[in-house]
Design a protein around this motif. Structure first.
Motif, PDB file in Angstrom:
ATOM      1  N   VAL A  81       0.836  -1.203   0.000  1.00 54.13           N
ATOM      2  CA  VAL A  81       0.000   0.000   0.000  1.00 54.13           C
ATOM      3  C   VAL A  81       0.881   1.267   0.000  1.00 54.13           C
ATOM      4  CG1 VAL A  81      -0.291  -0.049   2.513  1.00 54.13           C
ATOM      5  CG2 VAL A  81      -1.972   1.124   1.100  1.00 54.13           C
ATOM      6  N   VAL A  82       2.032   1.174   0.656  1.00 54.17           N
ATOM      7  CA  VAL A  82       2.957   2.321   0.677  1.00 54.17           C
ATOM      8  C   VAL A  82       3.558   2.511  -0.721  1.00 54.17           C
ATOM      9  CG1 VAL A  82       5.078   3.235   1.701  1.00 54.17           C
ATOM     10  CG2 VAL A  82       3.466   1.945   3.118  1.00 54.17           C
ATOM     11  N   ILE A  83       3.938   1.389  -1.340  1.00 54.28           N
ATOM     12  CA  ILE A  83       4.502   1.453  -2.704  1.00 54.28           C
ATOM     13  C   ILE A  83       3.480   2.100  -3.642  1.00 54.28           C
ATOM     14  CG2 ILE A  83       5.319   0.101  -4.683  1.00 54.28           C
ATOM     15  CD1 ILE A  83       6.276  -2.016  -2.654  1.00 54.28           C
ATOM     16  N   ALA A  84       2.213   1.640  -3.522  1.00 50.88           N
ATOM     17  CA  ALA A  84       1.178   2.170  -4.417  1.00 50.88           C
ATOM     18  C   ALA A  84       0.998   3.669  -4.204  1.00 50.88           C
ATOM     19  CB  ALA A  84      -0.144   1.430  -4.164  1.00 50.88           C
ATOM     20  N   THR A  85       1.040   4.102  -2.951  1.00 56.46           N
ATOM     21  CA  THR A  85       0.840   5.527  -2.648  1.00 56.46           C
ATOM     22  C   THR A  85       1.984   6.363  -3.220  1.00 56.46           C
ATOM     23  OG1 THR A  85      -0.193   4.800  -0.601  1.00 56.46           O
ATOM     24  CG2 THR A  85       0.377   7.130  -0.742  1.00 56.46           C
ATOM     25  N   ILE A  86       3.213   5.889  -3.006  1.00 57.43           N
ATOM     26  CA  ILE A  86       4.381   6.639  -3.503  1.00 57.43           C
ATOM     27  C   ILE A  86       4.371   6.668  -5.033  1.00 57.43           C
ATOM     28  CG2 ILE A  86       6.911   6.629  -3.662  1.00 57.43           C
ATOM     29  CD1 ILE A  86       6.944   5.434  -0.819  1.00 57.43           C
ATOM     30  N   LEU A  87       4.101   5.493  -5.623  1.00 54.61           N
ATOM     31  CA  LEU A  87       4.136   5.426  -7.096  1.00 54.61           C
ATOM     32  C   LEU A  87       3.064   6.287  -7.745  1.00 54.61           C
ATOM     33  CD1 LEU A  87       5.078   1.810  -8.176  1.00 54.61           C
ATOM     34  CD2 LEU A  87       6.421   3.910  -8.268  1.00 54.61           C
ATOM     35  N   LYS A  88       1.901   6.364  -7.097  1.00 48.43           N
ATOM     36  CA  LYS A  88       0.824   7.179  -7.666  1.00 48.43           C
ATOM     37  C   LYS A  88       1.293   8.640  -7.798  1.00 48.43           C
ATOM     38  CE  LYS A  88      -3.975   8.416  -7.239  1.00 48.43           C
ATOM     39  NZ  LYS A  88      -5.146   8.502  -6.399  1.00 48.43           N
ATOM     40  N   GLU A  89       1.960   9.130  -6.755  1.00 43.56           N
ATOM     41  CA  GLU A  89       2.459  10.517  -6.792  1.00 43.56           C
ATOM     42  C   GLU A  89       3.572  10.661  -7.837  1.00 43.56           C
ATOM     43  OE1 GLU A  89       0.990  13.042  -4.766  1.00 43.56           O
ATOM     44  OE2 GLU A  89      -0.368  11.334  -4.770  1.00 43.56           O
ATOM     45  N   ALA A  90       4.517   9.692  -7.823  1.00 45.76           N
ATOM     46  CA  ALA A  90       5.631   9.763  -8.785  1.00 45.76           C
ATOM     47  C   ALA A  90       5.102   9.722 -10.222  1.00 45.76           C
ATOM     48  CB  ALA A  90       6.600   8.612  -8.534  1.00 45.76           C
ATOM     49  N   LEU A  91       4.070   8.901 -10.438  1.00 47.41           N
ATOM     50  CA  LEU A  91       3.517   8.789 -11.798  1.00 47.41           C
ATOM     51  C   LEU A  91       2.803  10.070 -12.236  1.00 47.41           C
ATOM     52  CD1 LEU A  91       2.274   5.090 -11.720  1.00 47.41           C
ATOM     53  CD2 LEU A  91       4.067   6.045 -13.184  1.00 47.41           C
TER      54      LEU A  91
ATOM     55  N   ALA B 285       5.154  14.994   1.189  1.00 51.34           N
ATOM     56  CA  ALA B 285       4.936  15.179  -0.262  1.00 51.34           C
ATOM     57  C   ALA B 285       6.047  14.474  -1.039  1.00 51.34           C
ATOM     58  CB  ALA B 285       4.917  16.659  -0.607  1.00 51.34           C
ATOM     59  N   ILE B 286       5.649  13.877  -2.171  1.00 53.36           N
ATOM     60  CA  ILE B 286       6.577  13.081  -2.987  1.00 53.36           C
ATOM     61  C   ILE B 286       6.932  13.871  -4.247  1.00 53.36           C
ATOM     62  CG2 ILE B 286       6.760  10.897  -4.314  1.00 53.36           C
ATOM     63  CD1 ILE B 286       6.067  10.124  -1.552  1.00 53.36           C
ATOM     64  N   LYS B 287       8.218  13.971  -4.549  1.00 50.10           N
ATOM     65  CA  LYS B 287       8.632  14.672  -5.779  1.00 50.10           C
ATOM     66  C   LYS B 287       9.704  13.874  -6.511  1.00 50.10           C
ATOM     67  CE  LYS B 287       7.862  19.222  -3.715  1.00 50.10           C
ATOM     68  NZ  LYS B 287       6.713  19.812  -4.371  1.00 50.10           N
ATOM     69  N   LEU B 288       9.600  13.896  -7.834  1.00 47.78           N
ATOM     70  CA  LEU B 288      10.625  13.266  -8.678  1.00 47.78           C
ATOM     71  C   LEU B 288      11.777  14.250  -8.826  1.00 47.78           C
ATOM     72  CD1 LEU B 288       8.993  11.797 -11.902  1.00 47.78           C
ATOM     73  CD2 LEU B 288      10.434  10.593 -10.261  1.00 47.78           C
ATOM     74  N   GLY B 289      13.005  13.774  -8.633  1.00 46.14           N
ATOM     75  CA  GLY B 289      14.157  14.666  -8.783  1.00 46.14           C
ATOM     76  C   GLY B 289      15.159  14.102  -9.773  1.00 46.14           C
ATOM     77  N   ASP B 290      16.285  14.788  -9.893  1.00 46.30           N
ATOM     78  CA  ASP B 290      17.436  14.384 -10.705  1.00 46.30           C
ATOM     79  C   ASP B 290      17.124  14.269 -12.200  1.00 46.30           C
ATOM     80  OD1 ASP B 290      19.826  13.619 -11.653  1.00 46.30           O
ATOM     81  OD2 ASP B 290      19.959  11.739 -10.561  1.00 46.30           O
ATOM     82  N   PHE B 291      17.282  15.389 -12.894  1.00 51.94           N
ATOM     83  CA  PHE B 291      17.047  15.408 -14.340  1.00 51.94           C
ATOM     84  C   PHE B 291      18.361  15.296 -15.118  1.00 51.94           C
ATOM     85  CE2 PHE B 291      13.636  17.402 -12.140  1.00 51.94           C
ATOM     86  CZ  PHE B 291      12.539  16.795 -12.713  1.00 51.94           C
ATOM     87  N   GLY B 292      19.369  14.684 -14.467  1.00 55.17           N
ATOM     88  CA  GLY B 292      20.708  14.610 -15.057  1.00 55.17           C
ATOM     89  C   GLY B 292      20.760  13.950 -16.416  1.00 55.17           C
ATOM     90  N   VAL B 293      19.927  12.946 -16.657  1.00 55.84           N
ATOM     91  CA  VAL B 293      19.961  12.274 -17.968  1.00 55.84           C
ATOM     92  C   VAL B 293      18.620  12.430 -18.683  1.00 55.84           C
ATOM     93  CG1 VAL B 293      21.748  10.603 -17.364  1.00 55.84           C
ATOM     94  CG2 VAL B 293      19.360  10.007 -16.964  1.00 55.84           C
ATOM     95  N   SER B 294      17.819  13.384 -18.225  1.00 59.53           N
ATOM     96  CA  SER B 294      16.516  13.562 -18.879  1.00 59.53           C
ATOM     97  C   SER B 294      16.721  14.137 -20.277  1.00 59.53           C
ATOM     98  CB  SER B 294      15.635  14.491 -18.057  1.00 59.53           C
ATOM     99  OG  SER B 294      16.107  15.808 -18.153  1.00 59.53           O
ATOM    100  N   ALA B 295      15.706  14.010 -21.085  1.00 61.57           N
ATOM    101  CA  ALA B 295      15.805  14.527 -22.452  1.00 61.57           C
ATOM    102  C   ALA B 295      14.480  15.156 -22.835  1.00 61.57           C
ATOM    103  CB  ALA B 295      16.130  13.383 -23.414  1.00 61.57           C
TER     104      ALA B 295
END
Ligand code: ATP
Length: 180
Positions: free
Chosen positions: A111-121, A149-159
């Motif tokens: 349930v924790v994985i689902a909660t975190i992933l929902k925000e990341a997605l 609050a959950i945030k995606l970070g590190d855009f080092g290899v983003s395109a």
């Protein structure tokens, strides 16, 4: 909404301890002196081996332009000697990787994985909608602030899928972290 302007220049910040060390940068907790606010500063070294100036600039640019509650946004960035300083909100909970290693060696509950992933997605969906691909989604790049609050970070290899001018829609280079 009016966004306040963070000061440009190292004299406006006090660096505290290092809170993260990646392949390309170190991240410090710091104080933004005029605002009396704790921030995080990512320090990227232009003189390190294999340094790719284009990718450093792209990372800083992407972080300043993004605007979504699940994507880590930079307040500002500036050059200091041979380093680029990227000032961003301090994510006091650290990364999911930190939390897993420190307290959940057998992994989070489903349930924790689902909660975190929902925000990341939601963050990923926003990035894709704006033509960005992150290319390095992993526990170390999913960060949590003091309020959960959950945030995606590190855009080092983003395109950016629109980079080449002809709205190129595919990418063939292998980047990111093996096994993720
Ligand atoms: N805003 C922040 N607040 C708190 N800690 C952070 C913040 N940004 C990054 N960190 C910590 O620093 C670590 C390294 O940051 P980041 O992933 O941006 O660096 P990197 O050199 O690009 O890493 P990688 O090796 O994944 O490419 C993260 O895993 C996280 O623990």
């Amino acid at each position: 909404m009016h966004k306040r302007k963070y000061p440009i220049g190292p004299e406006h910040y006090t660096l505290y301890e290092e809170v993260g060390q990646g392949v390309s940068a170190s991240v410090h907790r710091a104080l933004c002196i005029p605002f009396n606010e704790v921030v995080a500063i990512k320090i990227l070294d232009f003189e390190r081996d294999n340094c790719d100036l284009n990718s450093i600039c792209r990372e800083a640019q992407t972080m300043i332009l993004v605007d979504h509650p699940n994507v880590l946004r930079a307040h500002c960035s500036f050059v200091n000697d041979h380093n680029l300083w990227v000032v961003m909100p301090y994510m006091a909970g650290g990364s999911c990787l930190h939390i897993l290693k420190a307290a959940y060696p057998d992994g989070f509950e489903e349930v924790v994985i689902a909660t975190i992933l929902k925000e990341a997605l939601k963050g990923l969906e926003y990035l894709h909608h704006h033509g960005h691909i992150h290319r390095d989604v992993k526990a170390g790049n999913i960060l949590i602030d003091s309020r959960g609050a959950i945030k995606l970070g590190d855009f080092g290899v983003s395109a950016c899928l629109f980079d080449s001018g002809d709205r190129q829609r595919t990418r063939n280079t292998f980047v990111g972290t093996p096994c993720w």
